[in-house]
Design an enzyme around this catalytic site. Structure first.
Site, PDB file in Angstrom:
ATOM      1  N   ASP A  15       0.952  -1.136   0.214  1.00 56.35           N
ATOM      2  CA  ASP A  15      -0.030  -0.132   0.098  1.00 56.35           C
ATOM      3  C   ASP A  15       0.925   1.313  -0.136  1.00 56.35           C
ATOM      4  O   ASP A  15       1.660   1.562   1.170  1.00 56.35           O
ATOM      5  CB  ASP A  15      -0.874  -0.132   1.383  1.00 56.35           C
ATOM      6  N   LYS A  77       2.329  11.430  -3.886  1.00 54.12           N
ATOM      7  CA  LYS A  77       1.382  10.605  -4.458  1.00 54.12           C
ATOM      8  C   LYS A  77       0.380  11.193  -5.187  1.00 54.12           C
ATOM      9  O   LYS A  77       0.198  10.932  -6.410  1.00 54.12           O
ATOM     10  CB  LYS A  77       0.709   9.633  -3.522  1.00 54.12           C
ATOM     11  N   GLU A 156      -7.274   0.240  -4.214  1.00 48.40           N
ATOM     12  CA  GLU A 156      -7.278   0.456  -2.529  1.00 48.40           C
ATOM     13  C   GLU A 156      -8.709  -0.305  -2.096  1.00 48.40           C
ATOM     14  O   GLU A 156      -8.486  -1.276  -1.264  1.00 48.40           O
ATOM     15  CB  GLU A 156      -6.894   1.655  -2.053  1.00 48.40           C
ATOM     16  N   ASP A 179     -13.065   5.411   1.942  1.00 47.90           N
ATOM     17  CA  ASP A 179     -11.403   5.396   2.119  1.00 47.90           C
ATOM     18  C   ASP A 179     -10.959   6.685   2.071  1.00 47.90           C
ATOM     19  O   ASP A 179     -10.788   7.509   1.241  1.00 47.90           O
ATOM     20  CB  ASP A 179     -10.857   4.617   1.109  1.00 47.90           C
TER      21      ASP A 179
END
Ligand code: AMP
Length: 524
Positions: A15, A77, A156, A179
């Site tokens: 992850d 990211k 994810e 999320d």
């Protein structure tokens, strides 16, 4: 027959988060386990410190940001996949992929030490469901720069649902994955039925996460400081970095305490600022509302209502905020259960997916490591099945009745994959020698607002075709995320094939050169 991979080599699930990254592996008993880093932490801050040839990744780098932040970089990211984006760190220019590769290198090396020196050669890496093709390809590039064979890039929320569904085999439930991480927000509705996980709808925001909540605290503290001292502490880059750390710490405390305090120092001046949870929730209410709107739209997209949702899975550290849980309780009419560890379930799901992929690839004779799982536990992995959907509309550029370029959708967002669609277009002029098919991804008819995935060229036409000759364009999205394109001119029986498999992003030469650059550095 399998060509065996490096004996002793293993595969992991990763992850790669905006603020923290986690690595996991499925053990011999078929249980996903988090592999701690060399500081014995289960999550590694996605922060890099660079000075000369020395790179430090993780908590030490994060502490450095709080001491002023020179030579450090975090929140990489959201920039992944931006072709021209460069960061200057430690006096050198780096791409988001190279910096992400440093993070990967660090915790892969740590994980190797922690599992008895077995080389980690293969990985599954997760990305937000809402990531575009470009961002997925760049994530894969980062993995390759770090020296990994990236077997698969998965969403994810799918990983979280795998971790959940894996533990609760045979259930039949509609599950909403909410999320909210450090820099991205994703919501996905899924049906878990027996051994099959079916994605029903997905949406999200790659620029919304815990960091935005932190920035509201920074602004609040800065305004108070300006009022008292007439100086904006955000103007000084070192103070701003420190403010980021303090604001995040204050936010974490407010998940437990009704009020907290921050001390801001800048240019020899100091200020103590009190902040209650209520004030914090007021100043961030619009951010939470944005996630609520996305939630509602996603449930609607699947033709459902909140009453159809059996379970909400909370993923990402920011779901620990009290206001998030309160909002979900209001929407669901009951308290969300904390079924999974929000920091670890994505990596665990990625590790489960890695075993599924290893088995599939090995059955096809590929040289990938053998899963560590003992034979008697492998059956569960064989039975798991994922049914995915396309997270962005795919189409091509055509001319409308006014001769203006528009994007015409072929496979809509939310379509189940694998999926095949054919649409007929017409040539725009007499005697066309070739036809250029521009493949686009996005939700807008304006080509400028979409991403170009690639191009396929139909060449060598007879030369005497009249204007408006029909061309059939066929798009086929495969289970492993590849897009195959076929164009056919029925009048002349000519067909061209093209395969778009994450063709954009870095070239092979660029990946190799970045890999050599990163390999020459000492990363700890
Ligand atoms: P992730 O990217 O999933 O690791 O999430 C990291 C984000 O979660 C960061 O913005 C953290 O500040 C935030 N976070 C972690 N723990 C908490 C907490 N107890 N309360 C509020 N936010 C948190």
């Amino acid at each position: 027959m399998n060509r065996d991979a490096d004996p002793g080599a293993v595969a992991v699930g990763i992850d790669l988060g905006t603020t923290y990254s986690v690595v996991a592996q499925v053990d011999a008993n078929g249980q996903p386990q988090i592999i701690p880093n060399s500081e014995n932490q289960r999550t590694t801050p996605s922060v890099v410190y660079i000075e000369g040839g020395q790179i430090v990744v993780g908590s030490v780098a994060k502490e450095q940001t709080q001491l002023g932040g020179a030579n450090t970089i975090q929140f990489i990211k959201p920039f992944i996949g931006r072709r021209r984006k460069r960061f200057i760190v430690g006096g050198q220019e780096w791409t988001p992929e190279e910096l992400s590769a440093m993070i990967l290198r660090k915790f892969v090396a740590d994980a190797e030490n922690n599992i008895g020196g077995h080389p980690i050669t293969h990985a599954v890496i997760t990305v937000p469901a809402f990531f575009t093709e470009q961002q997925r390809k760049s994530t894969e590039d980062a993995g390759r720069i770090a020296g990994l064979n990236v077997m698969s890039i998965i969403n994810e929320p799918t990983a979280a649902a795998l971790a959940y569904g894996f533990d609760a085999l045979g259930i039949d439930k509609t599950v909403l994955v909410y999320d909210l991480g450090g820099g991205t927000f994703d919501v996905t509705l899924m049906r878990i039925s027996g051994h099959t996980i079916t994605m029903l709808a997905t949406d999200g925001d790659v620029q919304l996460g815990g960091k935005d909540w932190d920035e509201r605290i920074i602004d609040y503290a800065a305004e108070s400081f300006i009022k008292n001292h007439g100086v904006d502490p955000r103007q000084d880059p070192d103070t701003l970095q420190m403010l980021y750390g303090q604001a995040e710490q204050a936010k974490l405390r407010l998940s437990k305490l009704p009020s907290t305090r921050l001390t801001v120092t800048s240019q020899g001046l100091a200020d103590t600022i009190d902040l209650t949870r209520e004030q914090f929730e007021d100043m961030t209410d619009d951010l939470l509302s944005q996630t609520e709107t996305t939630l509602r739209l996603t449930v609607q997209q699947a033709g459902m209502d909140f009453k159809h949702v059996d379970e909400i899975l909370l993923v990402g550290g920011s779901t620990r905020m009290v206001a998030v849980r309160r909002m979900l309780q209001r929407l669901m009419g009951r308290e969300p259960r904390h079924l999974l560890n929000p920091d670890e379930c994505v990596a665990q799901g990625a590790a489960i997916h890695a075993v599924m992929t290893q088995m599939r690839l090995r059955e096809n004779g590929a040289a990938v490591p053998r899963p560590l799982v003992r034979e008697e536990h492998l059956e569960r992995f064989r039975q798991m099945e994922e049914r995915l959907i396309n997270s962005h509309t795919l189409g091509i550029i055509a001319l409308d009745a006014q001769g203006k370029q528009v994007v015409v959708p072929i496979i809509p967002r939310g379509a189940h994959i694998p999926r095949k669609e054919i649409k007929t277009f017409r040539t725009s002029a007499d005697n066309q020698q070739q036809i250029r098919i521009m493949v686009m991804e996005g939700e807008n008819t304006n080509p400028e607002a979409c991403a170009q995935l690639g191009m396929c060229l139909v060449k060598g036409l007879p030369g005497d075709l009249p204007k408006a000759t029909p061309i059939e364009v066929c798009f086929e999205c495969t289970q492993d995320g590849q897009l195959h394109i076929q164009a056919r001119l029925p009048m002349i029986h000519q067909t061209v094939h093209s395969q778009i498999a994450r063709t954009m992003g870095m070239t092979e030469e660029e990946i190799l050169s970045s890999r050599q650059r990163i390999e020459s550095l000492t990363i700890s």
